[in-house]
Design an enzyme around this catalytic site. Structure first.
Site, PDB file in Angstrom:
ATOM      1  N   ASP A  19      54.618  52.431  50.876  1.00  0.00           N
ATOM      2  CA  ASP A  19      55.358  53.099  49.818  1.00  0.00           C
ATOM      3  C   ASP A  19      54.471  53.987  48.928  1.00  0.00           C
ATOM      4  O   ASP A  19      54.838  55.106  48.584  1.00  0.00           O
ATOM      5  CB  ASP A  19      55.965  51.964  48.980  1.00  0.00           C
ATOM      6  N   ASP A  88      43.947  47.699  63.616  1.00  0.00           N
ATOM      7  CA  ASP A  88      43.982  46.269  63.342  1.00  0.00           C
ATOM      8  C   ASP A  88      42.724  45.978  62.520  1.00  0.00           C
ATOM      9  O   ASP A  88      41.603  46.131  63.026  1.00  0.00           O
ATOM     10  CB  ASP A  88      43.981  45.521  64.677  1.00  0.00           C
ATOM     11  N   ASP A 180      43.135  52.707  38.082  1.00  0.00           N
ATOM     12  CA  ASP A 180      44.119  52.276  37.096  1.00  0.00           C
ATOM     13  C   ASP A 180      44.890  53.563  36.820  1.00  0.00           C
ATOM     14  O   ASP A 180      44.377  54.453  36.130  1.00  0.00           O
ATOM     15  CB  ASP A 180      43.465  51.759  35.818  1.00  0.00           C
ATOM     16  N   HIS A 181      46.070  53.689  37.373  1.00  0.00           N
ATOM     17  CA  HIS A 181      46.695  55.020  37.355  1.00  0.00           C
ATOM     18  C   HIS A 181      47.038  55.488  35.937  1.00  0.00           C
ATOM     19  O   HIS A 181      47.236  56.665  35.706  1.00  0.00           O
ATOM     20  CB  HIS A 181      47.909  55.084  38.293  1.00  0.00           C
ATOM     21  N   LYS A 185      46.905  59.538  33.528  1.00  0.00           N
ATOM     22  CA  LYS A 185      48.016  60.167  32.792  1.00  0.00           C
ATOM     23  C   LYS A 185      47.452  61.128  31.755  1.00  0.00           C
ATOM     24  O   LYS A 185      46.497  60.798  31.046  1.00  0.00           O
ATOM     25  CB  LYS A 185      48.882  59.096  32.113  1.00  0.00           C
ATOM     26  N   HIS A 243      46.482  48.210  32.585  1.00  0.00           N
ATOM     27  CA  HIS A 243      46.925  49.387  31.833  1.00  0.00           C
ATOM     28  C   HIS A 243      46.889  49.185  30.316  1.00  0.00           C
ATOM     29  O   HIS A 243      46.422  50.048  29.577  1.00  0.00           O
ATOM     30  CB  HIS A 243      48.344  49.789  32.234  1.00  0.00           C
ATOM     31  N   LYS A 341      59.759  44.482  31.994  1.00  0.00           N
ATOM     32  CA  LYS A 341      60.740  45.058  32.926  1.00  0.00           C
ATOM     33  C   LYS A 341      62.126  44.893  32.314  1.00  0.00           C
ATOM     34  O   LYS A 341      62.348  44.016  31.471  1.00  0.00           O
ATOM     35  CB  LYS A 341      60.715  44.290  34.250  1.00  0.00           C
TER      36      LYS A 341
HETATM   37  C1  BG6 Z   1      52.111  49.397  38.103  1.00  0.00           C
HETATM   38  C2  BG6 Z   1      52.810  48.074  38.103  1.00  0.00           C
HETATM   39  O1  BG6 Z   1      50.731  49.232  38.016  1.00  0.00           O
HETATM   40  O2  BG6 Z   1      52.570  50.170  37.001  1.00  0.00           O
HETATM   41  C3  BG6 Z   1      54.304  48.253  38.147  1.00  0.00           C
HETATM   42  O3  BG6 Z   1      52.396  47.320  39.231  1.00  0.00           O
HETATM   43  C4  BG6 Z   1      54.766  49.165  37.027  1.00  0.00           C
HETATM   44  O4  BG6 Z   1      54.985  47.008  38.059  1.00  0.00           O
HETATM   45  C5  BG6 Z   1      53.949  50.446  37.015  1.00  0.00           C
HETATM   46  O5  BG6 Z   1      56.126  49.455  37.240  1.00  0.00           O
HETATM   47  C6  BG6 Z   1      54.268  51.270  35.813  1.00  0.00           C
HETATM   48  O6  BG6 Z   1      53.670  52.522  35.948  1.00  0.00           O
HETATM   49  P1  BG6 Z   1      54.292  53.802  35.268  1.00  0.00           P
HETATM   50  O7  BG6 Z   1      53.329  54.898  35.588  1.00  0.00           O
HETATM   51  O8  BG6 Z   1      55.639  54.013  35.888  1.00  0.00           O
HETATM   52  O9  BG6 Z   1      54.400  53.476  33.813  1.00  0.00           O
END
Ligand code: BG6
Length: 494
Positions: A19, A88, A180-181, A185, A243, A341
């Site tokens: 995904d 594998d 750490d995305h 941002k 985060h 959530k």
């Molecule tokens: C991810 C979590 O790291 O960050 C998810 O595993 C969460 O559960 C997501 O939904 C939130 O990211 P963003 O960028 O949509 O705030």
């Protein structure tokens, strides 16, 4: 770092049928290509268990990017850089074959032996893959090799340490890029600039002038198809360890002496070292957990978490906490965080609340008081708002709140780049500033582990908030005890 320089590399994505690759990585690579940040000298190798062919893989890539591509020719050209390699993870011949594919591609695309190994798959294989990449010679090139690791980076401090040791046996710290995305941002990256490029903020950025800081990251979605992972993780490990604490570190850190990776990371690490550790007994005073029951989100009836996971789960889908930072700058200033959530809406915001001035004569009474706030809007809107007081029109000597707003999206006239696009580009350029150093990961886990320990020992009275709300009442009480309240994340959320 010269950003005009266009990096050349082969990107190997482990978990390419998953995904994340489809939703984030392929579109980000396309954006880099479209915006001319990478040229034609790149290739992407998708690696996964499924017995796909190059054509099947390219078809998949096409589906994930086609909405952004102006014409078929460009789509075909872009996807011709993609190759698929059935794999594998424990089989030596998989690595031998991958090795020869990579050296063919190096020649074909002139990528000078530069390789990114991007692990976007089940974390239990991270260590094995890293070691096999080294043992089977996939790191032996004339260029650079880098390892990108998706979260979760361990489940607690000891598992994270074990994973780190496995990775470090094969890659140097400088070669490891822990994602750490949130650090990709736009407005998270803007925190440092807002703080350190503005005299009107940086001079006030301390316990003399700030009363508290609030960080909210709320989501309207539930756990969807990730229930298997999420039920073992919970909001604390999923959002707070990474985060939320990263945002705390950026807000709390001292100014770096230079804008280099090492200097910035070292200031963040110092901030994380100053987090006041909690004992297990103190956890309930500083942290609140929640789990959603049934409710309404955007007018639709939604199930409770326990209905979704199908058992009497004790996993938290919401966390609020009060974090204290014991250093000279922040002593006595609470940093409140909350994330969950199935809350009212998707929003990430930081509110910096300033203390009132000693003799404010412009209020009739205390309930009219409006503290100065600096709001940093991370998402979905990007910008800053400064809440000030000004004279009420035609009323003498009475203050009324006004707002000064800057909206990032509006000014640029286009959407800001996706976090993943920036992070991939940084990694290709060898800039690890917006990735987490091992010390940051370790300090965050050691802070969070005590909280998990306290919560694992005691069953919670879940569910304790309705889906579609801002979380349990206890989260409001956490601030009320200190004489504060959560600032709304939108105009009508209370
Ligand atoms: C991810 C979590 O790291 O960050 C998810 O595993 C969460 O559960 C997501 O939904 C939130 O990211 P963003 O960028 O949509 O705030």
């Amino acid at each position: 770092m010269n950003t005009l320089h266009k990096p050349k590399a082969v990107i190997v994505i482990f978990g390419a049928t998953g995904d994340l690759a489809k939703r984030k990585l392929f579109p980000s690579i396309y954006k880099l290509y479209q915006n001319g940040k990478i040229d034609h000298d790149f290739a992407v190798v998708g690696v996964a268990r499924r017995p796909w062919t190059n054509d099947v893989f390219r078809e998949n890539v096409k589906q994930s990017v086609q909405n952004a591509v102006p014409c078929q020719e460009e789509l075909d050209d872009f996807t011709s850089h993609f190759y698929y390699h059935p794999f594998d993870v424990t089989n030596p011949s998989s690595y031998h074959d991958l090795r020869s594919l990579l050296s063919d591609l190096d020649g074909q695309y002139g990528t000078e032996g530069n390789r990114i190994f991007y692990l976007a798959m089940a974390p239990e294989f991270f260590g094995t893959i890293a070691n096999n990449l080294k043992s089977y010679g996939l790191k032996d090139t004339n260029g650079w090799t880098r390892l990108v690791i998706e979260k979760p980076f361990g489940h607690d401090l000891s598992s994270a340490k074990k994973l780190n040791e496995e990775l470090r046996a094969a890659f140097e710290e400088e070669e490891i890029y822990r994602i750490d995305h949130y650090l990709g941002k736009e407005m998270v990256q803007n925190i440092e600039v807002i703080r350190f490029a503005n005299a009107i903020f940086e001079h006030l950025w301390n316990n003399r002038f700030i009363s508290n800081i609030q960080i909210t990251s709320s989501e309207a979605l539930g756990v969807e198809e990730r229930a298997g992972y999420y039920d073992k993780s919970g909001a604390l490990r999923d959002m707070v360890q990474n985060h939320m604490l990263q945002m705390v570190a950026l807000l709390a850190m001292e100014p770096p002496i230079k804008l280099t990776t090492d200097e910035i990371r070292s200031e963040k690490i110092k901030a994380l070292r100053s987090l006041r550790p909690l004992s297990v007994d103190e956890v309930s005073t500083y942290f609140v957990r929640g789990q959603y029951g049934r409710g309404k989100v955007n007018e639709n009836d939604v199930l409770g978490y326990r209905d979704e996971v199908g058992h009497d789960s004790n996993t938290e889908t919401y966390v609020a906490g009060k974090i204290m930072i014991d250093n000279y700058r922040w002593a006595g200033v609470p940093f409140y965080i909350r994330t969950g959530k199935r809350m009212k809406e998707k929003s990430t915001k930081i509110v910096v609340e300033f203390k009132d001035i000693p003799m404010n004569l412009y209020y009739k009474n205390d309930t009219d008081k409006h503290p100065n706030l600096l709001v940093i809007h991370i998402q979905p809107d990007e910008g800053i708002t400064l809440h000030l007081n000004a004279k009420k029109v035609s009323a003498s000597s009475i203050a009324t709140p006004i707002k000064l707003s800057y909206n990032n999206n509006g000014i640029d006239g286009m959407n800001t780049p996706e976090a993943y696009e920036k992070l991939l580009h940084d990694c290709m350029l060898g800039d690890a500033t917006n990735f987490t150093h091992w010390d940051e990961v370790a300090l965050s886990w050691s802070y969070v582990d005590t909280i998990s320990q306290a919560w694992e020992n005691e069953k919670a009275a879940f569910p304790n908030y309705d889906a579609g709300t801002m979380g349990p009442d206890a989260a409001d009480e956490l601030l009320a005890k200190d004489g504060f309240h959560w600032w709304p994340i939108s105009n009508d959320d209370k």
